[in-house]
Structures are given as structure tokens and as C-alpha cells.
Design a protein around this motif. Structure first.
Motif, short mmCIF file in Angstrom:
data_model
loop_
_atom_site.label_atom_id
_atom_site.label_comp_id
_atom_site.label_asym_id
_atom_site.label_seq_id
_atom_site.Cartn_x
_atom_site.Cartn_y
_atom_site.Cartn_z
N PRO A 135 37.32 45.78 50.41
CA PRO A 135 36.53 46.38 51.48
C PRO A 135 36.09 45.38 52.54
CG PRO A 135 35.25 46.22 49.46
CD PRO A 135 36.64 45.85 49.11
N THR A 136 35.85 44.12 52.13
CA THR A 136 35.46 43.07 53.08
C THR A 136 35.97 41.72 52.60
OG1 THR A 136 33.38 42.54 51.95
CG2 THR A 136 33.30 44.30 53.63
N LEU A 137 36.02 40.76 53.50
CA LEU A 137 36.37 39.39 53.11
C LEU A 137 35.32 38.81 52.16
CD1 LEU A 137 37.59 37.82 56.48
CD2 LEU A 137 38.96 38.10 54.42
N ALA A 138 34.06 39.11 52.44
CA ALA A 138 32.98 38.57 51.62
C ALA A 138 33.09 39.05 50.17
CB ALA A 138 31.62 38.99 52.19
N THR A 139 33.53 40.29 49.97
CA THR A 139 33.70 40.82 48.62
C THR A 139 34.74 40.02 47.86
OG1 THR A 139 33.11 43.06 49.31
CG2 THR A 139 34.36 42.85 47.27
N LEU A 140 35.83 39.69 48.54
CA LEU A 140 36.90 38.92 47.91
C LEU A 140 36.44 37.50 47.57
CD1 LEU A 140 39.82 39.29 47.04
CD2 LEU A 140 40.55 38.56 49.32
N VAL A 141 35.70 36.88 48.49
CA VAL A 141 35.17 35.54 48.25
C VAL A 141 34.25 35.54 47.04
CG1 VAL A 141 33.65 33.74 49.17
CG2 VAL A 141 35.35 34.80 50.66
N ARG A 142 33.35 36.53 46.99
CA ARG A 142 32.37 36.60 45.90
C ARG A 142 33.05 36.83 44.56
NH1 ARG A 142 29.25 41.04 44.35
NH2 ARG A 142 29.95 42.16 46.21
N ALA A 143 34.06 37.69 44.54
CA ALA A 143 34.77 37.99 43.29
C ALA A 143 35.46 36.74 42.75
CB ALA A 143 35.78 39.10 43.53
N ARG A 144 36.08 35.96 43.64
CA ARG A 144 36.79 34.76 43.20
C ARG A 144 35.82 33.68 42.72
NH1 ARG A 144 41.46 34.99 47.86
NH2 ARG A 144 42.84 36.37 46.70
N GLN A 145 34.68 33.58 43.38
CA GLN A 145 33.69 32.60 42.96
C GLN A 145 33.15 32.93 41.58
OE1 GLN A 145 30.91 32.87 46.20
NE2 GLN A 145 31.88 31.19 47.36
N GLN A 146 32.96 34.23 41.33
CA GLN A 146 32.41 34.66 40.06
C GLN A 146 33.37 34.37 38.91
OE1 GLN A 146 30.79 38.54 40.36
NE2 GLN A 146 29.69 38.42 38.44
N VAL A 147 34.66 34.63 39.14
CA VAL A 147 35.66 34.38 38.10
C VAL A 147 35.78 32.90 37.82
CG1 VAL A 147 38.11 34.49 37.56
CG2 VAL A 147 36.97 36.47 38.55
N SER A 148 35.73 32.08 38.87
CA SER A 148 35.90 30.63 38.69
C SER A 148 34.73 30.01 37.93
CB SER A 148 36.05 29.95 40.06
OG SER A 148 34.86 30.08 40.82
N ARG A 149 33.56 30.66 37.95
CA ARG A 149 32.40 30.11 37.25
C ARG A 149 32.51 30.28 35.74
NH1 ARG A 149 29.22 32.41 41.53
NH2 ARG A 149 28.78 34.22 40.22
N ASP A 150 33.30 31.27 35.31
CA ASP A 150 33.40 31.54 33.88
C ASP A 150 34.85 31.46 33.44
OD1 ASP A 150 33.11 32.28 31.31
OD2 ASP A 150 32.58 34.37 31.69
N ALA A 151 35.19 30.36 32.80
CA ALA A 151 36.58 30.16 32.36
C ALA A 151 36.76 30.54 30.90
CB ALA A 151 36.97 28.69 32.57
N SER A 152 35.74 31.21 30.32
CA SER A 152 35.83 31.59 28.91
C SER A 152 36.85 32.72 28.73
CB SER A 152 34.46 32.05 28.40
OG SER A 152 34.03 33.18 29.13
N SER A 153 37.18 33.03 27.47
CA SER A 153 38.17 34.06 27.20
C SER A 153 37.66 35.43 27.64
CB SER A 153 38.48 34.09 25.70
OG SER A 153 37.30 34.39 24.96
N GLN A 154 38.60 36.26 28.12
CA GLN A 154 38.25 37.58 28.61
C GLN A 154 38.31 38.61 27.49
OE1 GLN A 154 40.55 35.67 30.26
NE2 GLN A 154 39.22 35.03 31.93
N HIS A 155 37.44 39.59 27.57
CA HIS A 155 37.44 40.72 26.65
C HIS A 155 37.72 41.99 27.45
CE1 HIS A 155 35.83 38.36 23.26
NE2 HIS A 155 35.17 37.71 24.21
N PHE A 156 38.65 42.79 26.97
CA PHE A 156 39.22 43.89 27.74
C PHE A 156 39.03 45.21 26.99
CE2 PHE A 156 43.58 45.50 29.53
CZ PHE A 156 42.91 46.40 30.34
#
Length: 278
Positions: A135-156
Motif C-alpha cells: 500500500p505504501t513504501l513506508a509499509t514495505l520498509v517497516r515490514a523488512r525492518q521487523q523481519v530483520s530484527r528477529d532471525a529466530s526460527s519461524q512458526h507457521f
């Protein structure tokens, strides 16, 4: 602008805008300044295509409707998408790259990802690159920053509900529900796919796949909902639990990207709401 350029570290972002003066594309990429592409289509024409598509989507099914849909997708290709593809080639974008659409105004109501010439020995957009939406560039930036902060294993967790108490049966929900051997995976289906079950699952999983009916509510956007076994699973329910560290959501639910012609700039859709929550 330099901060927003971090949104394009993994691929260009295509911003589309329609106004009474012109329809334009802005390609943001990481190599140099942005690239402007002027489209040979008017805002009125974009609105007309959008109205035709929305009307067709409500009554889709017959072969006649399929032919009309192909006609719309060809027009989207000729007037909007192909000029963008050509501009990306000029930027030496590698075929098969990840590219993000960021539509605004009337463009938000169009299925840009499905555009193509639909002819023999000719590639449609889906054959050329991997396109997603933001929806916005800021949304994409925020999503990538959030993922990079947590490198632990993902649960799906994959939630599939084909037999809601209120609503039609969704026979293909089991086929739609994902299976993922790579990360910690939990299926939640049928009798277990209740609102409480879904909320509990979100508290223990960062990745989500939903396969069910979607129920729009344009007058009260936070009551947009997914049909669970017992009752509607609303967007406001997800907000209330403060879903921790969400990283990925895949929605196989009807109406998840249906906008409103009266307010196309307001991204009151399931998919964008999930992005906002995350």
C-alpha cells in the motif's frame, strides 16, 4: 527519500497515480534516481476499466465473462503494464526479479498482476517477473525492518475453514490450505478452525495462511472478517490481541483485495489491513 529507498533494496517499487491531468508511473529503484513513465490513458478510462472489472467479478463464471475478462487484462497490458515492463528492461532489471506494485487512486481496483497479451508464444506479466503489492513504501520498509530484527526460527499456521456455520461450503479449502515442511508447521482445519483457535494460533506463530470465505464490510472496515466455524473472525479481533512479530500472511479468501469504487484511495481491504496490523 534516502530512507524510503531502503524499500527497494530487494527490488523496484512501481508507484501508479491517476489524476485529472495525467496518469503516471514512478519507478523507485536502488541504482539511481527514480524513473518517470507517462501512461497513454486517462483517469476516466482507468475508472471505466475498474468499473467494468468490478461488475464482471461479481458475476464471473460463464465463458462469455471469461472472454470479457481477457479483454480487460489485455487492455491493462497495452495501456499500463507493458510500458512499465519496457522501462524495467531499460533499467536492466533481471528477468524473474521481485517487483512491487504500489497503486493509488483508481489503480488500486485493478488486477495489474494478471495483465498480459494472452496470445500464443507471448509472455503474460506472471511469466516475466514476480510481482507483489504494497500500500505504501513506508509499509514495505517497516515490514523488512521487523523481519530483520528477529532471525529466530519461524512458526507457521495454516487455517482452513470450508464449513462455516453461517455461509456456503468451500469445497477446496483443504487443497488451498498450505503445507510447509521447511518451518515449524501447524494445520488448523474444520472443527478446530474457530475464532478462539485462530487467535490462539496467532499468539504462537509468525506466519499465517488463511483459506476460507471473506466477508467485506465497507461501512465498518474493522469488521471485515473471515468465516470461521463458529463466527466471523474480524480484523478488530486481530488488533485486540496485539499479534506479536507477524512476518508473513497469505490470504486464500474471497474478496481479500476488493476495494471500493467510492473511495479507491482508502485501502480498506483484508490484505492491506493485515499489512497494517503487522
Amino acid at each position: 527519500f534516502s530512507d524510503l529507498q531502503t524499500a527497494v533494496e530487494d527490488g523496484p517499487v512501481i508507484i501508479l497515480n491517476a489524476s485529472q491531468h495525467s496518469c503516471d508511473v514512478l519507478i523507485i529503484h536502488g541504482v539511481e534516481d527514480h524513473v518517470h513513465v507517462s501512461l497513454d490513458i486517462t483517469q476516466v478510462e482507468v475508472s471505466e476499466i475498474s468499473s467494468e472489472f468490478q461488475s464482471l467479478a461479481e458475476q464471473f463464471g460463464s465463458s462469455d465473462h471469461q472472454l470479457k475478462l481477457v479483454g480487460i487484462l489485455r487492455k491493462l497490458w497495452n495501456d499500463i503494464v507493458d510500458p512499465v515492463v519496457q522501462a524495467l528492461k531499460d533499467l536492466n532489471a533481471r528477468p524473474g526479479s521481485r517487483i512491487w506494485w504500489c497503486p493509488t487512486a483508481e489503480f488500486t481496483l485493478l488486477p495489474l498482476h494478471a495483465a498480459g497479451p494472452y496470445g500464443k508464444k507471448r509472455d503474460n506479466l506472471s511469466d516475466i517477473d514476480i510481482f507483489s503489492y504494497t500500500p505504501t513504501l513506508a509499509t514495505l520498509v517497516r515490514a523488512r525492518q521487523q523481519v530483520s530484527r528477529d532471525a529466530s526460527s519461524q512458526h507457521f499456521v495454516a487455517i482452513g475453514q470450508g464449513n462455516p456455520v453461517k455461509g456456503k461450503e468451500l469445497k477446496s479449502s483443504r487443497r488451498r490450505s498450505a503445507r510447509c515442511p521447511i518451518v515449524s508447521f501447524t494445520p488448523l482445519e474444520d472443527g478446530n478452525a474457530t475464532v478462539d483457535g485462530a487467535l490462539d494460533a496467532l499468539n504462537h506463530n509468525q506466519w499465517l495462511h488463511l483459506a476460507c470465505h471473506g466477508m467485506p464490510n465497507r461501512t465498518q472496515p474493522f469488521k471485515f472478517s473471515f468465516a470461521m466455524r463458529d463466527r466471523p473472525f474480524m480484523i478488530k479481533d486481530i488488533i485486540r490481541i496485539n499479534w506479536q512479530n507477524p512476518q508473513f500472511a497469505f490470504l486464500s479468501a474471497y474478496h481479500t483485495t476488493v476495494g471500493d469504487e467510492k473511495s479507491p484511495d482508502e485501502s480498506t481491504r483484508y490484505s492491506y489491513a493485515i499489512l497494517w496490523i503487522s
